[in-house]
Design an enzyme around this catalytic site. Structure first.
Site, PDB file in Angstrom:
ATOM      1  N   TYR A  83      33.606   6.426  -2.966  1.00  0.00           N
ATOM      2  CA  TYR A  83      34.935   6.433  -2.342  1.00  0.00           C
ATOM      3  C   TYR A  83      34.821   6.381  -0.829  1.00  0.00           C
ATOM      4  O   TYR A  83      35.465   5.556  -0.172  1.00  0.00           O
ATOM      5  CB  TYR A  83      35.670   7.696  -2.787  1.00  0.00           C
ATOM      6  N   LYS A 109      35.974   3.196   1.500  1.00  0.00           N
ATOM      7  CA  LYS A 109      37.114   3.406   2.395  1.00  0.00           C
ATOM      8  C   LYS A 109      36.733   3.126   3.848  1.00  0.00           C
ATOM      9  O   LYS A 109      37.565   2.629   4.626  1.00  0.00           O
ATOM     10  CB  LYS A 109      37.664   4.824   2.231  1.00  0.00           C
ATOM     11  N   SER A 145      42.921   5.920   3.680  1.00  0.00           N
ATOM     12  CA  SER A 145      42.564   7.312   3.460  1.00  0.00           C
ATOM     13  C   SER A 145      41.842   7.839   4.684  1.00  0.00           C
ATOM     14  O   SER A 145      41.099   7.108   5.367  1.00  0.00           O
ATOM     15  CB  SER A 145      41.666   7.503   2.226  1.00  0.00           C
TER      16      SER A 145
END
Length: 257
Positions: free
Chosen positions: A151, A155, A138
């Site tokens: 998140y 990531k 991502s």
């Protein structure tokens, strides 16, 4: 560098029941690959596998037992693995106040799933002298995602692990790539709330567009696979002028309230 020719290759994909994973399964199979697909959504992954003539291995590929079963099934069925796509991921929002489960689950799926996949497949690849690892990271791993600390942080960790793998094993025949899209029209984007709509919705790609780019990027072996080319500019700004980049992100944060 290990070049992957998808025709007649064996590809393992996690998170393959929906979204980018399912799109990659369809694309790679159409190009002649034998695909082995994993997802916690049993019905979804079996449906995709039946559609493309692949092997479904339902289960939790983030856990040690699940990833061993997945790699074992692929080797048992085909005798080799050419490409492993560590694609499964989850998005949990909030900041420090997010509960322990949100942080723990994010760490397990977004980071440790990649570590365990590499642990399971590396002996096979090192024995063969070739292999290819594609980590779906991502753009949040290069930049950040507002209102989603679990998140964003995990990531970043996933990108760090992919980079470490690339440096450590490139001279032993193993290619590592990090897929870093911004918005993609998946269930994850749909559940990302106001931040996702504000930051990602306008330029969001379809999963099939991402899969097409990935297929075209495998032979080149570039570490960063960027479906949204502007991410490279943002990443350069973040590294070279962090105060300016953070000021821009704060401006976006204020829009969210």
């Amino acid at each position: 560098m290990c070049e992957v020719r998808l025709a007649d290759s064996v590809v393992v994909i996690t998170g393959a029941g929906n979204g980018i994973g399912a799109a990659m399964a369809r694309k790679f199979a159409a190009l002649g690959a034998d695909v082995v697909l994993a997802d916690v959504d049993t019905e979804a992954v079996q449906r995709v596998a039946a559609e493309v003539g692949g092997l479904a291995v339902p289960g939790d590929a983030a856990g040690e037992d699940g990833v061993r079963a997945l790699v074992g099934a692929a080797l048992g069925e085909h005798g080799r693995i050419d490409l492993l796509c560590a694609n499964a991921g989850i998005s949990r929002g909030g900041g420090p106040e997010a509960d322990e489960a949100a942080w723990a689950d994010s760490w397990e799926v977004n980071v440790m799933a990649h570590v365990r996949a590499a642990r399971a497949v590396l002996p096979h690849w090192l024995e063969r002298g070739r292999g290819h690892f594609l980590a779906t990271v991502s753009a949040a791993g290069l930049l950040t995602m507002l209102d989603a600390a679990p998140y964003s942080v995990t990531k970043h960790a996933a990108l760090g692990f992919a980079e470490w793998l690339a440096i450590t094993y490139a001279d032993r025949g193993i290619t590592v790539q990090a897929l870093c899209p911004q918005g993609v029209r998946t269930n994850m984007l749909g559940s990302s709330g106001d931040a996702g709509k504000t930051l990602l919705d306008d330029g969001a790609l379809e999963p099939e567009q991402v899969a097409d780019l990935v297929a075209d990027s495998l032979d080149g072996g570039e570490f960063l696979v960027l479906p949204h080319p502007e991410v490279a500019d943002y990443y350069a700004l973040r590294a070279g002028q962090p105060q300016r980049w953070q000021a821009g992100m704060r401006k976006l944060q204020r829009k969210l309230g």
